[in-house]
Design a protein around this motif. Structure first.
Motif, PDB file in Angstrom:
ATOM      1  N   ASP A 139       0.820  -1.213   0.000  1.00 23.34           N
ATOM      2  CA  ASP A 139       0.000   0.000   0.000  1.00 23.34           C
ATOM      3  C   ASP A 139       0.853   1.263   0.000  1.00 23.34           C
ATOM      4  O   ASP A 139       0.486   2.274   0.582  1.00 23.34           O
ATOM      5  CB  ASP A 139      -0.951  -0.001   1.195  1.00 23.34           C
ATOM      6  N   HIS A 140       2.019   1.187  -0.629  1.00 25.39           N
ATOM      7  CA  HIS A 140       2.792   2.381  -0.931  1.00 25.39           C
ATOM      8  C   HIS A 140       3.566   2.104  -2.215  1.00 25.39           C
ATOM      9  O   HIS A 140       3.780   0.951  -2.590  1.00 25.39           O
ATOM     10  CB  HIS A 140       3.727   2.782   0.217  1.00 25.39           C
ATOM     11  N   VAL A 141       3.935   3.166  -2.906  1.00 28.85           N
ATOM     12  CA  VAL A 141       4.572   3.019  -4.211  1.00 28.85           C
ATOM     13  C   VAL A 141       5.797   3.919  -4.297  1.00 28.85           C
ATOM     14  O   VAL A 141       5.974   4.849  -3.499  1.00 28.85           O
ATOM     15  CB  VAL A 141       3.593   3.376  -5.355  1.00 28.85           C
ATOM     16  N   LEU A 142       6.633   3.632  -5.285  1.00 30.86           N
ATOM     17  CA  LEU A 142       7.821   4.436  -5.541  1.00 30.86           C
ATOM     18  C   LEU A 142       7.583   5.303  -6.776  1.00 30.86           C
ATOM     19  O   LEU A 142       7.124   4.813  -7.809  1.00 30.86           O
ATOM     20  CB  LEU A 142       9.039   3.533  -5.780  1.00 30.86           C
ATOM     21  N   HIS A 143       7.881   6.578  -6.637  1.00 35.13           N
ATOM     22  CA  HIS A 143       7.837   7.495  -7.778  1.00 35.13           C
ATOM     23  C   HIS A 143       9.280   7.747  -8.179  1.00 35.13           C
ATOM     24  O   HIS A 143      10.014   8.471  -7.502  1.00 35.13           O
ATOM     25  CB  HIS A 143       7.134   8.800  -7.389  1.00 35.13           C
ATOM     26  N   ASP A 144       9.696   7.131  -9.285  1.00 32.88           N
ATOM     27  CA  ASP A 144      11.117   7.092  -9.622  1.00 32.88           C
ATOM     28  C   ASP A 144      11.562   8.213 -10.536  1.00 32.88           C
ATOM     29  O   ASP A 144      12.752   8.363 -10.810  1.00 32.88           O
ATOM     30  CB  ASP A 144      11.444   5.744 -10.292  1.00 32.88           C
ATOM     31  N   ASP A 145      10.624   9.028 -11.017  1.00 33.39           N
ATOM     32  CA  ASP A 145      10.982  10.072 -11.980  1.00 33.39           C
ATOM     33  C   ASP A 145      11.210  11.431 -11.338  1.00 33.39           C
ATOM     34  O   ASP A 145      11.438  12.415 -12.034  1.00 33.39           O
ATOM     35  CB  ASP A 145       9.878  10.211 -13.042  1.00 33.39           C
ATOM     36  N   HIS A 146      11.121  11.493 -10.019  1.00 37.12           N
ATOM     37  CA  HIS A 146      11.222  12.789  -9.362  1.00 37.12           C
ATOM     38  C   HIS A 146      12.630  13.357  -9.499  1.00 37.12           C
ATOM     39  O   HIS A 146      13.617  12.631  -9.381  1.00 37.12           O
ATOM     40  CB  HIS A 146      10.866  12.663  -7.884  1.00 37.12           C
ATOM     41  N   THR A 147      12.725  14.655  -9.762  1.00 38.94           N
ATOM     42  CA  THR A 147      14.035  15.268  -9.999  1.00 38.94           C
ATOM     43  C   THR A 147      14.333  16.425  -9.057  1.00 38.94           C
ATOM     44  O   THR A 147      15.244  17.203  -9.305  1.00 38.94           O
ATOM     45  CB  THR A 147      14.127  15.772 -11.452  1.00 38.94           C
ATOM     46  N   GLY A 148      13.569  16.574  -7.990  1.00 43.38           N
ATOM     47  CA  GLY A 148      13.861  17.657  -7.054  1.00 43.38           C
ATOM     48  C   GLY A 148      12.633  18.470  -6.740  1.00 43.38           C
ATOM     49  O   GLY A 148      11.630  17.943  -6.276  1.00 43.38           O
ATOM     50  N   VAL A 149      12.687  19.754  -6.987  1.00 40.02           N
ATOM     51  CA  VAL A 149      11.583  20.652  -6.694  1.00 40.02           C
ATOM     52  C   VAL A 149      10.478  20.465  -7.734  1.00 40.02           C
ATOM     53  O   VAL A 149      10.738  20.471  -8.936  1.00 40.02           O
ATOM     54  CB  VAL A 149      12.051  22.125  -6.697  1.00 40.02           C
TER      55      VAL A 149
END
Length: 250
Positions: A139-149
């Motif tokens: 019931d949680h996921v990874l957001h792998d595309d985040h680049t900062g702000v």
């Protein structure tokens, strides 16, 4: 044993005041846990009358000094429609997309906490090593595309899309976002995730950690990890802060 439950209100004005007060208390709770890092971090609460508006802490005011009257009301176009203070643009982008994508979500929380931030660099989900960890099993996921702000609409939409129906999303190299049907629930999930990350770092530093079996983790999640259970778990902290710092309700 009869457990307390969230209040049912006679008017939208009463409900709005309660949400604002609980949001202010949650922010002070984050300060107590050391989740404050400069001006970073935000918790939002959807307005009970206008679902396309949410209350949020103003940019630059310390979590530990927050009062209900300090909160600002923001619409989904990024306009401050009530209150005084600066809007954190990253907070607006992330929370507006989460609130728009998830009508069931009343509140969302994000802060640059120590262990949650460290865990965001690991690139893997939390294991069910404890009861708290079990609450996030599947019931949680990874957001792998985040680049900062997060200043662009498309980035924020991608976070909301990855969150889906889950209670938490880990933003790579950034931190964690948790959501809930109440302010109390969203805040408690954030606290519980931080605890789980801390425990896993400790366990893995000592040797090979042994997670709960999947079927056992699901039983704990479905028993102790309900919205009502999370709300109830936050109540002792809520009571303590209101008793010690009654100005939070002003």
């Amino acid at each position: 044993m009869v457990f307390a439950e969230p209040r049912v209100f006679d008017s939208v004005e009463e409900e709005r005041l309660d949400r604002k007060q609980r949001l202010a208390v949650a922010l002070r709770a984050f300060a107590r846990y050391g989740f404050d890092m400069g001006v970073a971090g935000h918790i939002t609460a959807r307005d009970p009358e206008y679902p396309d508006r949410f209350w949020v802490n103003p940019f630059g005011l310390h979590f530990g000094a927050m009062r209900a009257s300090d909160l600002i009301l923001v619409d989904h176009q990024g306009k401050v429609v009530e209150g005084q203070g600066i809007l954190n643009t990253a907070a607006f982008r992330i929370h507006s997309e989460v609130h728009a994508a998830r009508p069931d979500v009343v509140a969302a929380a994000h802060a640059h906490s120590l262990y949650g931030s460290a865990w965001s660099a690991m690139g893997r989900p939390i294991q069910p090593l404890t009861n708290e960890g079990c609450m996030f099993f599947e019931d949680h996921v990874l957001h792998d595309d985040h680049t900062g702000v997060t200043l662009e609409d498309l980035k924020a939409k991608a976070i909301a899309q990855d969150l889906g129906s889950h209670r938490a999303v880990v933003l790579r190299n950034h931190g964690v976002v948790t959501v809930g049907q109440t302010v109390d629930e969203a805040a408690w999930w954030f606290i519980a995730f931080e605890h789980s990350a801390h425990v896993q770092f400790l366990a893995e530093s000592a040797g090979r950690a042994r997670p709960a079996e999947p079927e056992d983790a699901r039983v704990v999640r479905d028993t102790m990890g309900t919205p009502r259970a999370a709300w109830f778990s936050f109540q002792p902290l809520f009571q303590q802060i209101v008793t010690e710092q009654p100005d939070v309700l002003d």
